[in-house]
Design a protein around this motif. Structure first.
Motif, mmCIF file in Angstrom:
data_model
loop_
_atom_site.group_PDB
_atom_site.id
_atom_site.type_symbol
_atom_site.label_atom_id
_atom_site.label_comp_id
_atom_site.label_asym_id
_atom_site.label_seq_id
_atom_site.Cartn_x
_atom_site.Cartn_y
_atom_site.Cartn_z
ATOM 1 N N PRO A 5 0.797 -1.229 0.000
ATOM 2 C CA PRO A 5 0.000 0.000 0.000
ATOM 3 C C PRO A 5 0.831 1.281 0.000
ATOM 4 C CG PRO A 5 -0.908 -1.570 1.559
ATOM 5 C CD PRO A 5 0.384 -2.151 1.045
ATOM 6 N N ALA A 6 1.952 1.299 0.705
ATOM 7 C CA ALA A 6 2.780 2.506 0.758
ATOM 8 C C ALA A 6 3.395 2.841 -0.597
ATOM 9 C CB ALA A 6 3.876 2.340 1.803
ATOM 10 N N ASP A 7 3.487 1.868 -1.488
ATOM 11 C CA ASP A 7 4.101 2.087 -2.795
ATOM 12 C C ASP A 7 3.091 2.398 -3.899
ATOM 13 O OD1 ASP A 7 6.557 1.575 -1.657
ATOM 14 O OD2 ASP A 7 6.552 -0.540 -2.233
ATOM 15 N N VAL A 8 1.804 2.281 -3.619
ATOM 16 C CA VAL A 8 0.794 2.452 -4.664
ATOM 17 C C VAL A 8 0.800 3.872 -5.225
ATOM 18 C CG1 VAL A 8 -1.689 2.468 -5.136
ATOM 19 C CG2 VAL A 8 -0.686 0.585 -3.861
ATOM 20 N N LEU A 9 0.777 4.873 -4.368
ATOM 21 C CA LEU A 9 0.730 6.254 -4.851
ATOM 22 C C LEU A 9 1.993 6.638 -5.618
ATOM 23 C CD1 LEU A 9 -0.981 8.787 -5.046
ATOM 24 C CD2 LEU A 9 -0.103 9.482 -2.812
ATOM 25 N N PRO A 10 3.195 6.393 -5.076
ATOM 26 C CA PRO A 10 4.392 6.732 -5.850
ATOM 27 C C PRO A 10 4.480 6.000 -7.187
ATOM 28 C CG PRO A 10 4.981 6.307 -3.569
ATOM 29 C CD PRO A 10 3.539 5.938 -3.735
ATOM 30 N N GLU A 11 4.104 4.733 -7.196
ATOM 31 C CA GLU A 11 4.182 3.980 -8.450
ATOM 32 C C GLU A 11 3.117 4.434 -9.444
ATOM 33 O OE1 GLU A 11 6.726 2.193 -9.485
ATOM 34 O OE2 GLU A 11 7.564 2.812 -7.571
ATOM 35 N N SER A 12 1.960 4.836 -8.954
ATOM 36 C CA SER A 12 0.927 5.388 -9.841
ATOM 37 C C SER A 12 1.404 6.703 -10.449
ATOM 38 C CB SER A 12 -0.383 5.613 -9.074
ATOM 39 O OG SER A 12 -0.912 4.383 -8.644
ATOM 40 N N ALA A 13 2.008 7.554 -9.621
ATOM 41 C CA ALA A 13 2.542 8.828 -10.126
ATOM 42 C C ALA A 13 3.656 8.577 -11.131
ATOM 43 C CB ALA A 13 3.040 9.683 -8.967
ATOM 44 N N ALA A 14 4.505 7.602 -10.858
ATOM 45 C CA ALA A 14 5.589 7.268 -11.786
ATOM 46 C C ALA A 14 5.033 6.791 -13.118
ATOM 47 C CB ALA A 14 6.498 6.198 -11.169
ATOM 48 N N ALA A 15 3.967 6.011 -13.082
ATOM 49 C CA ALA A 15 3.348 5.527 -14.328
ATOM 50 C C ALA A 15 2.779 6.686 -15.135
ATOM 51 C CB ALA A 15 2.248 4.512 -14.003
ATOM 52 N N VAL A 16 2.187 7.666 -14.462
ATOM 53 C CA VAL A 16 1.643 8.840 -15.164
ATOM 54 C C VAL A 16 2.778 9.653 -15.792
ATOM 55 C CG1 VAL A 16 0.448 11.049 -14.843
ATOM 56 C CG2 VAL A 16 -0.461 8.974 -13.794
ATOM 57 N N LEU A 17 3.854 9.861 -15.044
ATOM 58 C CA LEU A 17 5.002 10.595 -15.586
ATOM 59 C C LEU A 17 5.583 9.880 -16.799
ATOM 60 C CD1 LEU A 17 6.789 11.616 -12.267
ATOM 61 C CD2 LEU A 17 5.593 13.145 -13.846
#
Length: 87
Positions: A5-17
């Motif tokens: 769960p702690a990695d979901v937001l950063p990885e989602s943002a990375a995918a958008v970038l």
């Protein structure tokens, strides 16, 4: 394997970038109102900077519509300045 769960937001943002083609030499500007959502986004981008190699700036508009507007502007300037000095 599920993403912690702690990695979901950063990885989602990375995918958008990545989907937007952001990479070395790109310039990213984050609208920083001082609210929790924009502060979290700015911090996410700051943490992803080394991975993607983009330059990051923050933009804040002191609209003067609230008695707190000047304090929000100072807080945003402090956040952006601290981020620039951390590099």
């Amino acid at each position: 394997m599920r993403t912690p769960p702690a990695d979901v937001l950063p990885e989602s943002a990375a995918a958008v970038l990545a989907a937007a083609g952001v990479g070395a030499g790109s310039r990213v500007c984050c609208a920083l109102s001082g609210g929790v959502d924009s502060v979290v986004l700015f911090e996410l981008l700051r943490r992803l900077q080394p991975r993607f190699g983009f330059s990051l700036r923050a933009a804040h508009v002191d609209h003067g519509l609230s008695p707190n507007a000047a304090a929000w502007a100072r807080a945003c300037a402090g956040k952006a300045s601290a981020s620039a000095n951390a590099r």
